[in-house]
Design a protein around this motif. Structure first.
Motif, mmCIF file in Angstrom:
data_model
loop_
_atom_site.group_PDB
_atom_site.id
_atom_site.type_symbol
_atom_site.label_atom_id
_atom_site.label_comp_id
_atom_site.label_asym_id
_atom_site.label_seq_id
_atom_site.Cartn_x
_atom_site.Cartn_y
_atom_site.Cartn_z
ATOM 1 N N ARG A 135 0.474 -1.057 -0.381
ATOM 2 C CA ARG A 135 -0.087 0.120 -0.039
ATOM 3 C C ARG A 135 1.217 1.424 0.009
ATOM 4 N N ALA A 189 2.049 1.815 -3.409
ATOM 5 C CA ALA A 189 1.185 2.216 -4.325
ATOM 6 C C ALA A 189 0.416 3.912 -4.283
ATOM 7 N N LEU A 212 -1.297 4.477 -1.485
ATOM 8 C CA LEU A 212 -2.708 4.211 -0.912
ATOM 9 C C LEU A 212 -1.604 4.826 0.908
ATOM 10 N N ALA A 258 -1.310 8.738 -4.839
ATOM 11 C CA ALA A 258 -1.396 7.202 -5.333
ATOM 12 C C ALA A 258 -1.965 7.435 -6.883
ATOM 13 N N ASN A 259 -3.002 8.615 -7.427
ATOM 14 C CA ASN A 259 -3.691 8.179 -8.337
ATOM 15 C C ASN A 259 -2.271 8.701 -9.553
ATOM 16 N N VAL A 289 1.324 3.218 -10.416
ATOM 17 C CA VAL A 289 1.071 1.809 -10.284
ATOM 18 C C VAL A 289 0.253 0.835 -10.497
ATOM 19 N N PHE A 340 -6.052 -6.449 -6.110
ATOM 20 C CA PHE A 340 -6.534 -6.593 -4.512
ATOM 21 C C PHE A 340 -6.918 -7.968 -4.205
ATOM 22 N N ALA A 361 -11.342 -5.707 -6.264
ATOM 23 C CA ALA A 361 -12.073 -4.466 -6.470
ATOM 24 C C ALA A 361 -12.346 -4.676 -7.760
ATOM 25 N N GLY A 404 -9.652 3.284 -16.332
ATOM 26 C CA GLY A 404 -8.514 4.210 -16.793
ATOM 27 C C GLY A 404 -8.131 5.081 -17.781
ATOM 28 N N SER A 409 -5.458 -3.591 -14.846
ATOM 29 C CA SER A 409 -3.654 -2.958 -14.236
ATOM 30 C C SER A 409 -3.132 -2.575 -15.355
ATOM 31 N N MET A 448 -3.629 0.125 -18.475
ATOM 32 C CA MET A 448 -3.326 1.199 -17.981
ATOM 33 C C MET A 448 -1.617 1.806 -18.493
ATOM 34 N N ASP A 460 -12.823 -1.025 -1.028
ATOM 35 C CA ASP A 460 -11.276 -1.269 -2.208
ATOM 36 C C ASP A 460 -12.250 -0.430 -2.960
ATOM 37 N N ILE A 461 -12.988 -0.454 -3.411
ATOM 38 C CA ILE A 461 -13.166 -0.512 -5.441
ATOM 39 C C ILE A 461 -13.018 0.896 -5.567
ATOM 40 N N ALA A 489 -8.989 1.463 -5.936
ATOM 41 C CA ALA A 489 -8.469 1.260 -6.767
ATOM 42 C C ALA A 489 -9.015 1.777 -8.135
ATOM 43 N N VAL A 499 -8.806 4.859 -7.392
ATOM 44 C CA VAL A 499 -7.632 6.022 -7.055
ATOM 45 C C VAL A 499 -6.742 5.560 -7.853
ATOM 46 N N LEU A 500 -6.037 4.008 -8.140
ATOM 47 C CA LEU A 500 -4.316 3.626 -8.653
ATOM 48 C C LEU A 500 -4.375 3.726 -10.317
ATOM 49 N N LEU A 501 -6.016 3.917 -10.289
ATOM 50 C CA LEU A 501 -6.419 3.797 -12.363
ATOM 51 C C LEU A 501 -6.504 5.532 -12.225
ATOM 52 N N GLY A 502 -6.514 6.434 -11.447
ATOM 53 C CA GLY A 502 -6.055 7.585 -12.232
ATOM 54 C C GLY A 502 -7.055 8.897 -11.778
ATOM 55 N N SER A 503 -8.067 8.260 -10.388
ATOM 56 C CA SER A 503 -9.438 9.772 -10.362
ATOM 57 C C SER A 503 -8.691 9.487 -9.322
ATOM 58 N N ARG A 515 -9.671 11.038 -4.983
ATOM 59 C CA ARG A 515 -10.326 10.235 -4.379
ATOM 60 C C ARG A 515 -11.619 11.105 -3.908
#
Ligand SMILES: Nc1ncnc2c1ncn2[C@@H]1O[C@H](COP(=O)(O)OP(=O)(O)OP(=O)(O)O)[C@@H](O)[C@H]1O
Ligand SMILES: [Mg+2]
Lengths: 341, 260
Positions: free
Chosen positions: A50, A53, A55, A75-76, A80, A84, A88, A102, A150, A153, B159-160, B163, B165-169, B171
């Motif tokens: 985390r 990433a 988080l 994180a965004n 990375v 999950f 997720a 994404g 994932s 991206m 966790d979605i 997910a 956020v990690l794809l670029g969004s 919060r």
């Protein structure tokens, strides 16, 4: 930056409030490497991921990726990927839209987006499922969607938190080769978390064994499997006869015991059940338990050294409970532990 | 053995009779041809149902009630959705206390809520009647909104958002892109529950109504004190059918009962 230190964790300390979960961790990962984090529950594997990433922000220390200090990058913006354990997936979106999520945020042109999403879905074998919702897919299929989501991206690092633990044994093998294939084809740097040493040994280029928030040992699968450097790692990878050394003698519940041969300078010695010589040797033990495991037979012996586990070829004649057997712990075969406890 | 076999059907029959009975009586009474509210109805006519639409104060108070139900529910959702989100996603200190305070209007009798709003807010701060009613209805609906929205947030894995956020969004973007669409059913359910609760609300509105500004139920009581004809029964029946219609549509399209 060279390819050898593509991702570096420097003196990374991670905490939840006052609880320190990971302490002063240092790790360097090369570009395109497939690394496994192995360790018991609660040792900080997820926490470390985390932090990579973004988080979780570290209490102290740095994360560097591709030559850039990303410790304070949100994180965004890190690119990375994280898969999950629960996948997720977005329940309200189709497989196609999950994978496109994404790219849409990146405002990818429509034609390119469609091409990449379709390629991603095809590469995980879900071409016919593009319009389904996640709830209409099996666990294995959901996992593939998560992987495709994932991968489209083109992340710099792909993190996978226990990617295979929710799958049944057969699917797990399928997904294992799937992950390996994707990694080889794309050359993406991958870190995956697992409890399962078999998984780590068969998949990883390098294994990081963790214990209570710190790295216990880093090495190739051969290193970890054959040359554990601590009692903890030895125990984790199946060395069941582990002894601390004191003045060149084995420390046992009944006092120090001499062993034959040149004893190396080490904190301890460890033998797999397979390494124990049964039928000859300086020690005596009584068979207290026996179990048959297909190719081999395992014996539990009561000995002056304490309980000893030995494994021998099943083709050899078996021993009755209570039988007195001679055995040896050959020093030359033993793993030499630098750290005990 | 026989007695036991009859016990459940009889109990069930009585429960249904008590729940549905008054409603059937009102419906029957509203078709009466007589001059006063009575059961059994005398004759059959549609004149009282027609009369409902001609009473001017009914029309005004209907629109007031409609405004309060829609406006109050929207306001409660605007406050309640972020509140539910914060309560379910963050371990806030005193989260339980906040939850209890928010739920208070469900537990405390409406009369007390109405009286205290009047005594401590409306009178000292000189709040206008319409605004007072609006605030009161918002406060009354809020607990329902928080409960229903919390329930559907509880079904949604957190966790979605990570997910996304990690794809670029961002919060906030993740909240709008993946949280809201997945609790849409819960929000619609909260809206309907809030609407019906507000529309049927009497005690609080009773305290806060003033000259010319009344909710429909309060207006009906006032009407009945003067005129005792079956038009009140007719109006009640119409409102009941409206509520039933709304709930039926909601159940049909949203699976309403999953959230309540
Ligand atoms: N949200 C949290 N709040 C407080 N402590 C936490 C939180 N998450 C994890 N911890 C603690 O941090 C430590 C490391 O947890 P982590 O989840 O990283 O373990 P893990 O190695 O991933 O374990 P597992 O194999 O069970 O997933 C544990 O002691 C855990 O109790
Ligand atoms: Mg974990």
């Amino acid at each position: 930056m060279s390819d050898q230190n593509f991702l570096t964790l420097e003196n990374l300390t991670l905490a939840y409030g006052d609880t320190v979960a990971v302490k002063d961790l240092n790790l360097t990962i090369g570009k395109g490497e497939l690394v496994a984090f192995l360790g018991p529950s609660g040792c900080g594997k997820t926490t470390t991921m985390r932090a990579i990433a973004g988080l979780l922000s570290p209490a102290s220390g740095h994360v560097k990726l591709d030559g850039v200090d990303i410790t304070r990058v949100s994180a965004n913006k890190r690119n990375v990927g994280l898969m999950f354990q629960s996948y997720a997936l977005f329940p309200h979106l189709s497989v196609y839209e999950n994978v496109a999520f994404g790219l849409r945020l990146k405002k990818t042109p429509a034609a390119e987006l469609d091409k990449r999403v379709r390629a991603g879905i095809t590469s995980v074998g879900l071409t016919d499922y593009a319009d389904r919702k996640p709830a209409e897919l099996s666990g294995g299929q959901q996992q593939r969607v998560a992987l495709a989501r994932s991968m489209v991206m083109e992340p710099k690092v792909l993190l996978l938190d226990e990617p295979l633990s929710n799958l049944d044994a057969r699917l797990r093998l399928d997904m294992r080769s799937e992950l390996q294939r994707v990694q080889k084809e794309t050359g993406v740097t991958m870190i995956f978390v697992t409890h399962d040493q078999g998984e780590a040994l068969s998949l990883a280029d390098r294994i990081v064994v963790m214990k209570r928030g710190a790295i216990e040992q880093i090495g190739s699968p051969e290193d970890i499997y054959n040359r554990p450097t601590s009692a903890f790692v030895a125990d984790f990878v199946g060395f069941e006869n582990i002894f601390e050394l004191s003045d060149g003698r084995l420390k046992t519940p009944k006092g120090l015991v001499e062993i034959s041969g040149p004893v190396p300078i080490a904190a301890g010695l460890a033998w797999r059940p397979r390494m124990v010589t049964l039928g000859s040797g300086p020690f005596q033990g009584a068979v207290r338990g026996a179990s048959f495991a297909g190719n081999s037979r395992e014996y539990l012996l009561d000995t002056p050294l304490g309980p000893i586990k030995a494994e021998v070829d099943a083709a050899l004649p078996s021993h009755e409970l209570g039988a007195e057997l001679a055995f040896d712990l050959p020093v030359a075969a033993a793993a030499q532990l630098r750290k005990f406890g | 053995m026989m007695a036991r076999n009859l016990f459940i059907p009889i109990t069930l029959g009585l429960v249904i009779a008590f729940l549905i009975g008054p409603f059937l009586i009102i419906v029957a009474a509203s078709f009466s041809a007589g001059e006063t509210l009575a059961f059994p109805p005398q004759g059959f006519s549609l004149r009282w149902i027609a009369k409902v639409f001609t009473v001017e104060s009914f029309r005004d108070s209907f629109f007031m009630s409609l405004f309060l139900a829609i406006g109050g529910t929207l306001a409660a959702l605007i406050l309640g959705i972020p509140a539910s989100y914060a309560l379910s996603r963050y371990k806030l200190p005193g989260a339980e206390t906040i939850r209890t305070i928010v739920s208070a209007p469900i537990i405390v009798p409406g009369i007390i809520v109405g009286l205290s709003l009047l005594r401590y807010i409306v009178v000292p701060f000189q709040v206008g009647i319409t605004l007072a009613l609006f605030l009161a209805h918002t406060a009354l609906i809020l607990p329902y909104a928080v409960r229903v929205v919390s329930a559907s947030l509880g079904n949604l894995r957190s966790d979605i958002e990570e997910a996304a956020v990690l794809l670029g969004s961002s919060r906030l973007g993740a909240f709008f892109r993946v949280v809201l669409p997945n609790i849409r059913g819960g929000i619609m359910s909260a809206f309907i529950l809030g609407f019906v609760t507000s529309f049927n609300q009497v005690p609080v509105s009773l305290f806060l109504s003033g000259p010319g500004v009344r909710t429909l139920p309060v207006d009906m009581i006032a009407y009945m004190e003067i005129v005792f004809d079956p038009s009140v029964a007719a109006l009640s029946a119409l409102l009941a059918f409206m509520s039933i219609g709304i709930v039926f549509i909601a159940e049909r399209f949203l699976g309403f009962s999953r959230y309540v």
